[in-house]
Design an enzyme around this catalytic site. Structure first.
Site, PDB file in Angstrom:
ATOM      1  N   ARG A  88      40.126  40.505  82.312  1.00  6.51           N
ATOM      2  CA  ARG A  88      39.290  39.522  83.012  1.00  6.51           C
ATOM      3  C   ARG A  88      39.177  39.881  84.485  1.00  6.51           C
ATOM      4  O   ARG A  88      38.159  39.616  85.129  1.00  6.51           O
ATOM      5  CB  ARG A  88      39.859  38.112  82.842  1.00  6.51           C
ATOM      6  CG  ARG A  88      39.132  37.057  83.674  1.00  6.51           C
ATOM      7  CD  ARG A  88      39.434  35.646  83.203  1.00  6.51           C
ATOM      8  NE  ARG A  88      40.849  35.400  83.030  1.00  6.51           N
ATOM      9  CZ  ARG A  88      41.700  35.076  84.025  1.00  6.51           C
ATOM     10  NH1 ARG A  88      41.267  34.980  85.255  1.00  6.51           N
ATOM     11  NH2 ARG A  88      42.967  34.871  83.758  1.00  6.51           N
TER      12      ARG A  88
ATOM     13  N   TYR B 216      11.481  34.652  87.032  1.00  8.43           N
ATOM     14  CA  TYR B 216      11.939  34.323  85.693  1.00  8.43           C
ATOM     15  C   TYR B 216      12.229  32.835  85.574  1.00  8.43           C
ATOM     16  O   TYR B 216      12.907  32.249  86.423  1.00  8.43           O
ATOM     17  CB  TYR B 216      13.186  35.158  85.386  1.00  8.43           C
ATOM     18  CG  TYR B 216      13.889  34.783  84.109  1.00  8.43           C
ATOM     19  CD1 TYR B 216      13.194  34.703  82.904  1.00  8.43           C
ATOM     20  CD2 TYR B 216      15.245  34.518  84.099  1.00  8.43           C
ATOM     21  CE1 TYR B 216      13.842  34.359  81.731  1.00  8.43           C
ATOM     22  CE2 TYR B 216      15.905  34.182  82.935  1.00  8.43           C
ATOM     23  CZ  TYR B 216      15.202  34.098  81.751  1.00  8.43           C
ATOM     24  OH  TYR B 216      15.851  33.749  80.596  1.00  8.43           O
TER      25      TYR B 216
ATOM     26  N   ASP C 257      15.612  40.012  93.191  1.00  6.29           N
ATOM     27  CA  ASP C 257      15.746  40.295  91.767  1.00  6.29           C
ATOM     28  C   ASP C 257      14.924  41.549  91.493  1.00  6.29           C
ATOM     29  O   ASP C 257      13.695  41.542  91.601  1.00  6.29           O
ATOM     30  CB  ASP C 257      15.233  39.116  90.932  1.00  6.29           C
ATOM     31  CG  ASP C 257      15.489  39.295  89.440  1.00  6.29           C
ATOM     32  OD1 ASP C 257      15.454  40.450  88.969  1.00  6.29           O
ATOM     33  OD2 ASP C 257      15.698  38.285  88.749  1.00  6.29           O
TER      34      ASP C 257
ATOM     35  N   LYS D   1      17.866  44.478  80.358  1.00  6.48           N
ATOM     36  CA  LYS D   1      16.511  45.001  80.295  1.00  6.48           C
ATOM     37  C   LYS D   1      16.480  46.530  80.418  1.00  6.48           C
ATOM     38  O   LYS D   1      16.932  47.223  79.527  1.00  6.48           O
ATOM     39  CB  LYS D   1      15.666  44.326  81.371  1.00  6.48           C
ATOM     40  CG  LYS D   1      15.797  42.791  81.410  1.00  6.48           C
ATOM     41  CD  LYS D   1      15.494  42.138  80.079  1.00  6.48           C
ATOM     42  CE  LYS D   1      15.328  40.628  80.157  1.00  6.48           C
ATOM     43  NZ  LYS D   1      16.534  39.844  80.402  1.00  6.48           N
TER      44      LYS D   1
END
Length: 393
Positions: free
Chosen positions: A48, A106, A178, A203
């Protein structure tokens, strides 16, 4: 080192965690790591916090972005959430912060800002950031963040990163970009003045529609320290197997994007001739508003195309009739995908607001893959049909 080589070979000064000489990155599928002795560590304690496979990926993506720090999360929205959490931690007081944000981004990002972001203490104003005057007019005394997506999603609006960064810094704000649509291969926001870059690794970086991931890169040391705290505390970091999958995808990023960009240009030319197509949104069109800026700040126009057709009936026929192209959400993979923003990516934006922005019920978004361009064009032409009036440019 050129970016094409960097994608394949990784950061030159990276030291492997073993001496096997493995060409492929090992997957360290371990939750925990043994300590040599009390007070000693190999550098890895618990996955983690830090994992060798993810560590390699984060250093690689940071290098691609010319960033000092990189962080990998389990999806793009997790990356955005972590970044805004880190911004909150950076503040000396708990005053509400104002965000000026692109009105072409988005839908999931907008949903986050309007719900969880508001609870965190962010108030957001959406404007057309292609005009710097709109950002200036939206500015408030507590404006601390400007968030842009360029090219925009799904209207492909182009915002001048350098000028926006200069203005953000002049008012004591940070600029977040972004960069999902272009990736570091085609556009370098940090080099143009941005303070942080977010992108959905699901993506283009992954490229095969088989792994979720998100990234934040930055040269801001305090922001990076806070991102480490967020990663440690929330457990949103990317697992080792998924990290390996993204590394594998990045190795072919340059050749995939070159082919996808080439295909996109051919498809745009074909769409321009179809009488049922009533408008094309693509930064590579010389007549598009952002063409000159796109040429200046990126080395390619990408492979995302949005276009309007003549009716909702045509939309329905296209989505039902495409055979090679998949009707599916997401983008950036080797498979060509067609998306209907009104009911998919931007379904949470109120209909009146969607229409005002141009996200109407006749808008389709195409993510162009690496198939043969002629096959894709034929598939689109057969699905769209030809019997209508010519497009008005």
């Amino acid at each position: 080192m050129n970016i094409e080589t960097l994608c394949v070979r990784g950061k030159p000064d990276y030291t492997a965690c073993d001496n096997t000489g493995a060409v492929a990155l090992p997957i360290y599928q371990s939750a925990t790591f043994a300590h040599p002795a009390l007070g000693q560590s190999t550098g890895y304690d618990y996955s983690r916090l830090k994992n060798p496979t993810r560590d390699y990926l984060e250093k690689l993506v940071a290098s691609l972005d010319h960033a000092e720090y990189g962080y990998a999360f389990n999806c793009g929205l997790a990356a955005i959430t972590a970044l805004f959490d880190a911004i909150i931690l950076k503040q000396k007081d708990r005053e509400r912060l104002h965000v000026v944000c692109s009105d072409d981004l988005y839908g999931g990002t907008e949903r986050f800002l309007n719900t969880i972001g508001k609870k965190l203490g962010f108030d957001t104003t959406y404007v057309d950031t292609t005009e710097l005057s709109n950002i200036k007019n939206a500015r408030k005394a507590n404006t601390k963040v400007i968030f842009i997506e360029t090219p925009g999603n799904p209207l492909m609006k182009i915002t001048d990163i350098k000028k926006t960064a200069e203005y953000a810094h002049s008012i004591g704000a940070i600029l977040i970009v972004d960069n999902t649509f272009l990736t570091p291969y085609l556009q370098q926001p940090l080099s143009l003045g941005a303070d942080a870059v977010v992108q959905s690794g699901t993506k283009f970086l992954c490229g095969h529609n088989d792994t979720l991931a998100g990234f934040v890169t930055t040269n801001d040391t305090k922001l990076a320290e806070n991102l480490e705290i967020i990663t440690k505390t929330t457990g949103s970091a990317l697992p080792p197997f998924d990290s390996y999958m993204i590394v594998r995808g990045i190795k072919t990023l340059s050749v995939r994007l070159d082919r996808q960009c080439e295909n996109a240009l051919k498809i745009v030319e074909a769409l321009k001739k179809n009488p049922r197509v009533k408008g094309i949104l693509f930064p590579g069109l010389p007549e598009s508003k952002g063409y000159d800026i796109a040429r200046k700040q990126a080395k390619g126009f990408g492979s995302m195309i949005s276009f309007y057709v003549d009716s909702r009936a045509t939309v329905e026929r296209v989505l039902k009739s495409v055979k090679i192209i998949h009707f599916a959400e997401s983008l950036g993979g080797i498979d060509t995908l067609i998306t209907y923003p009104a009911t998919q990516t931007h379904v949470d934006v109120p209909e009146e607001e969607r229409n005002a922005r141009g996200i109407t019920d006749t808008l389709l978004r195409l993510s162009v893959g690496i198939e043969n361009a002629d096959d894709l064009i034929k598939d689109l032409e057969e699905a769209i049909g030809q019997d209508s009036q010519p497009m008005k440019c």
